[in-house]
Write a protein that holds these residues in place. Sequence first.
Motif, PDB file in Angstrom:
ATOM      1  N   GLU A 487       0.198   4.874  -1.027  1.00  0.00           N
ATOM      2  CA  GLU A 487       1.378   4.147  -0.575  1.00  0.00           C
ATOM      3  C   GLU A 487       1.003   3.028   0.393  1.00  0.00           C
ATOM      4  N   ARG A 488       0.080   3.295   1.314  1.00  0.00           N
ATOM      5  CA  ARG A 488      -0.306   2.281   2.284  1.00  0.00           C
ATOM      6  C   ARG A 488      -1.104   1.158   1.619  1.00  0.00           C
ATOM      7  N   ALA A 489      -1.953   1.539   0.641  1.00  0.00           N
ATOM      8  CA  ALA A 489      -2.726   0.516  -0.067  1.00  0.00           C
ATOM      9  C   ALA A 489      -1.803  -0.406  -0.855  1.00  0.00           C
ATOM     10  N   GLU A 490      -0.849   0.192  -1.573  1.00  0.00           N
ATOM     11  CA  GLU A 490       0.073  -0.611  -2.372  1.00  0.00           C
ATOM     12  C   GLU A 490       0.967  -1.467  -1.479  1.00  0.00           C
ATOM     13  N   ALA A 491       1.452  -0.883  -0.378  1.00  0.00           N
ATOM     14  CA  ALA A 491       2.326  -1.632   0.538  1.00  0.00           C
ATOM     15  C   ALA A 491       1.587  -2.821   1.148  1.00  0.00           C
ATOM     16  N   LEU A 492       0.327  -2.598   1.529  1.00  0.00           N
ATOM     17  CA  LEU A 492      -0.457  -3.680   2.119  1.00  0.00           C
ATOM     18  C   LEU A 492      -0.701  -4.788   1.106  1.00  0.00           C
ATOM     19  N   LEU A 493      -0.982  -4.414  -0.126  1.00  0.00           N
ATOM     20  CA  LEU A 493      -1.235  -5.405  -1.166  1.00  0.00           C
ATOM     21  C   LEU A 493       0.015  -6.240  -1.433  1.00  0.00           C
ATOM     22  N   LEU A 494       1.176  -5.578  -1.466  1.00  0.00           N
ATOM     23  CA  LEU A 494       2.425  -6.308  -1.685  1.00  0.00           C
ATOM     24  C   LEU A 494       2.752  -7.209  -0.491  1.00  0.00           C
ATOM     25  N   ARG A 495       2.487  -6.744   0.723  1.00  0.00           N
ATOM     26  CA  ARG A 495       2.749  -7.572   1.917  1.00  0.00           C
ATOM     27  C   ARG A 495       1.875  -8.824   1.897  1.00  0.00           C
ATOM     28  N   ILE A 496       0.603  -8.653   1.510  1.00  0.00           N
ATOM     29  CA  ILE A 496      -0.285  -9.819   1.423  1.00  0.00           C
ATOM     30  C   ILE A 496       0.221 -10.778   0.355  1.00  0.00           C
ATOM     31  N   TYR A 497       0.664 -10.215  -0.788  1.00  0.00           N
ATOM     32  CA  TYR A 497       1.165 -11.070  -1.863  1.00  0.00           C
ATOM     33  C   TYR A 497       2.368 -11.888  -1.382  1.00  0.00           C
ATOM     34  N   LEU A 498       3.270 -11.254  -0.645  1.00  0.00           N
ATOM     35  CA  LEU A 498       4.486 -11.935  -0.208  1.00  0.00           C
ATOM     36  C   LEU A 498       4.207 -13.003   0.849  1.00  0.00           C
ATOM     37  N   HIS A 499       3.253 -12.759   1.754  1.00  0.00           N
ATOM     38  CA  HIS A 499       3.070 -13.631   2.915  1.00  0.00           C
ATOM     39  C   HIS A 499       1.826 -14.507   2.834  1.00  0.00           C
ATOM     40  N   CYS A 500       0.985 -14.297   1.838  1.00  0.00           N
ATOM     41  CA  CYS A 500      -0.231 -15.112   1.691  1.00  0.00           C
ATOM     42  C   CYS A 500      -0.277 -15.697   0.285  1.00  0.00           C
ATOM     43  N   GLU A 502      -1.897 -17.975  -1.089  1.00  0.00           N
ATOM     44  CA  GLU A 502      -3.209 -18.287  -1.632  1.00  0.00           C
ATOM     45  C   GLU A 502      -3.897 -17.055  -2.229  1.00  0.00           C
ATOM     46  N   GLN A 503      -3.397 -15.858  -1.920  1.00  0.00           N
ATOM     47  CA  GLN A 503      -4.006 -14.632  -2.439  1.00  0.00           C
ATOM     48  C   GLN A 503      -3.291 -14.093  -3.679  1.00  0.00           C
ATOM     49  N   ARG A 504      -2.180 -14.712  -4.055  1.00  0.00           N
ATOM     50  CA  ARG A 504      -1.359 -14.154  -5.136  1.00  0.00           C
ATOM     51  C   ARG A 504      -2.098 -14.104  -6.470  1.00  0.00           C
ATOM     52  N   GLN A 505      -2.736 -15.207  -6.850  1.00  0.00           N
ATOM     53  CA  GLN A 505      -3.431 -15.245  -8.131  1.00  0.00           C
ATOM     54  C   GLN A 505      -4.602 -14.258  -8.138  1.00  0.00           C
ATOM     55  N   ILE A 506      -5.256 -14.124  -7.002  1.00  0.00           N
ATOM     56  CA  ILE A 506      -6.377 -13.173  -6.898  1.00  0.00           C
ATOM     57  C   ILE A 506      -5.881 -11.745  -7.133  1.00  0.00           C
ATOM     58  N   LEU A 582      -5.244 -10.757   8.501  1.00  0.00           N
ATOM     59  CA  LEU A 582      -6.102 -11.875   8.902  1.00  0.00           C
ATOM     60  C   LEU A 582      -7.328 -11.965   8.003  1.00  0.00           C
ATOM     61  N   ARG A 583      -7.857 -10.780   7.611  1.00  0.00           N
ATOM     62  CA  ARG A 583      -9.037 -10.775   6.749  1.00  0.00           C
ATOM     63  C   ARG A 583      -8.611 -10.414   5.331  1.00  0.00           C
ATOM     64  N   THR A 584      -7.737 -11.208   4.773  1.00  0.00           N
ATOM     65  CA  THR A 584      -7.127 -10.877   3.486  1.00  0.00           C
ATOM     66  C   THR A 584      -8.098 -10.646   2.338  1.00  0.00           C
ATOM     67  N   PRO A 585      -9.163 -11.439   2.134  1.00  0.00           N
ATOM     68  CA  PRO A 585     -10.025 -11.168   0.972  1.00  0.00           C
ATOM     69  C   PRO A 585     -10.600  -9.761   1.004  1.00  0.00           C
ATOM     70  N   GLN A 586     -11.116  -9.344   2.190  1.00  0.00           N
ATOM     71  CA  GLN A 586     -11.696  -8.015   2.284  1.00  0.00           C
ATOM     72  C   GLN A 586     -10.627  -6.918   2.134  1.00  0.00           C
ATOM     73  N   VAL A 587      -9.473  -7.155   2.724  1.00  0.00           N
ATOM     74  CA  VAL A 587      -8.412  -6.160   2.674  1.00  0.00           C
ATOM     75  C   VAL A 587      -7.872  -6.016   1.251  1.00  0.00           C
ATOM     76  N   VAL A 588      -7.734  -7.123   0.546  1.00  0.00           N
ATOM     77  CA  VAL A 588      -7.278  -7.075  -0.854  1.00  0.00           C
ATOM     78  C   VAL A 588      -8.224  -6.226  -1.682  1.00  0.00           C
ATOM     79  N   GLN A 589      -9.538  -6.484  -1.515  1.00  0.00           N
ATOM     80  CA  GLN A 589     -10.525  -5.718  -2.279  1.00  0.00           C
ATOM     81  C   GLN A 589     -10.460  -4.232  -1.927  1.00  0.00           C
ATOM     82  N   ALA A 590     -10.288  -3.930  -0.650  1.00  0.00           N
ATOM     83  CA  ALA A 590     -10.221  -2.531  -0.229  1.00  0.00           C
ATOM     84  C   ALA A 590      -8.973  -1.844  -0.785  1.00  0.00           C
ATOM     85  N   ALA A 591      -7.837  -2.528  -0.746  1.00  0.00           N
ATOM     86  CA  ALA A 591      -6.590  -1.958  -1.262  1.00  0.00           C
ATOM     87  C   ALA A 591      -6.674  -1.738  -2.768  1.00  0.00           C
ATOM     88  N   ILE A 592      -7.202  -2.747  -3.487  1.00  0.00           N
ATOM     89  CA  ILE A 592      -7.379  -2.623  -4.938  1.00  0.00           C
ATOM     90  C   ILE A 592      -8.303  -1.442  -5.247  1.00  0.00           C
TER      91      ILE A 592
END
Length: 652
Positions: A487-500, A502-506, A582-592
């Motif tokens: 749940e936390r991984a998915e929520a974080l990924l969706l929050r990044i998608y909504l607010h960043c 530049e990370q959406r396509q990734i 703040l460290r979206t690339p690393q966090v995206v990879q970790a959540a995925i």
Amino acid sequence: MQIPRLHPDTIEEVKQRADIVDVVSEYVVLRKRGKDFVGLCPFHDEKSPSFTVSQTKQMYYCFGCQAGGNAIKFVMELGKRSFADVVLDLARRYQVPVQTLLPEQRQELQRQLSLREQLYEVLATSAQFYQHALRQSQGQKALQYLQSDRQLKEETIQQFGLGYAPAGWETLYRYLVDDKHYPVQILEKAGLIKPRREGGSYYDVFRDRLMIPIRDIQGRVIAFGGRTLTDEQPKYLNSPETELFSKGKTLFALDQAKDGISQLDQAVVVEGYFDAITLHAAGINNAVASLGTALSLEQVRLILRYTESKQLVLNFDADKAGTNAAERAIGEIAELAYKGEVQLKILNLPDGKDADEYLHKRSPEDYGELLKNAPLWLDWQIQQIIQDRDLKQATDFQQVTQQIVKLLKNIANSDTRNYYVSFCAEILSLGDTRLIPLRVENLLTQIAPAAATYTKPVSAKKAWGSGKVSPLPISNSSLSTERSLLERAEALLLRIYLHCPEQRQIIVDELLERDLQFSLSHHRFLWQQILEISSGDGETKNFASLPNLISRLQDRFLEFDSEINLISHLFHVDEKNQKEILRTPQVVQAAIACMDLVMLEKRYRHFLELWQQTDPEAEPERYQYYYQAFYAEKIKLQQIDRQRLFSIAELS
């Protein structure tokens, strides 16, 4: 009869004495060609002979279907019979003395074999007597009933050996004892006569009844069914249980239907004798009757020998009585159906008719079309649940949901259960596709609450709970389940998608590449809305440039009060959230990676459980498949765990 284990000397002598050409010639026309014999293969359809029999090697082989073996295997495969049964038959035929591994059982076995032979003989003689009586003056009423009421042709009457039991109390008894000199004890053991209460004499079990021989798989008469021609009760009377006849282990007309079942890869089970007889008369030759009892596991397994796809169709009336009959007939087969070991279908004929009545007014082609469209038993049950219910009414919706949950809980096969969860979710969504994910989650939660809060895997805990930096703010209590991690991984990924942006396509590319989906219903719901907005902005789906995405989503959620409460926090970013992204690339990879890991672990446990439940001797191919599947998932888990631990160390 329980056959004691046969002595190896008996088996070996049967192999030596049973000439394969002699055995095969009873079933196949063989012609001499060189040293061998050739003929048309009995195991598959062919026009030119590819089936060869070698007398010198005592083996057969088909170059068309690769069937091969010795004389014993030939009879086993052709008749779908057990090894011991075939060996005993061949031993009798070639006069091989039967020995068992326990010498003291030998005499008892010989006694049982002798008794069975006498029972077969007296029952065959009785069947001939009844058939003869049908043609006499006293049997005219029964014959007229068959020809006029049942509309049966002479060839069908002869095919099923139909006859008539005279009205006298001792007619059959006198014929068999006085004329044929059979022992009274044999007649009683065959279920043909009963002793009078006062003792000293006997009377016929069947009197003034239309007689229907019940045969075993080899076509030997083992019992009778008698239909009254008056108002006498019961309407149908079966022979009692005997050495040869067990009602729960016998199916009427299976000897006539086994070839049709194999050819059509489907068996049709009806309730009555005449339903089966009429179907065969109409050219539908894969039908058997259940003798009015619930289907036992023995009966089902007997049928399933002849159908590769394990397809079984129960044909009962469409009225309430027919529905009850279908539910009663299913009996022990329900467990097999829930496990996915049998394709069980239900055919209810219109207007409450049985097969016999239906075919008197409609064509065999009409029946075949209904048979073709018969629903699977699970679909039929769902139809029964929602029938005459208004799902827009709260009470009906609740009751239907409860019954559906009860049904889904019984489905043991996970793939089948997942399919029907989605299927039922669509029904309960009343055409609103946006509600389907929520209905799925609700059903899953009610089916198995434990499954909704998955057991914590060690590797997932290491991945998110160890290391100096954790991209997900997880408390110690939330580490207890996979669900909290997910749940936390998915929520974080969706929050990044909504607010960043530049990370959406990734994020989209990563999800597609790994074939991942959001597992929790409220997250799936939000993601579906995002995709719908993206699709509405043109075919290019430029995710990064979606204008006012959060505002448009909030507008959409105005009509979904309950759903907005679960995801509204994702539309806002506080100081704590800001540090996380703040460290979206690393966090995206970790959540995925966390989502990927949880899915892999679920598949690993699924295949491991299937492997542990599979008998390696009975199903070696399936056993090996499940082993390779869970081992492959295990390797993937180890790889992703190593990759993720490395990436977390990099973050520190």
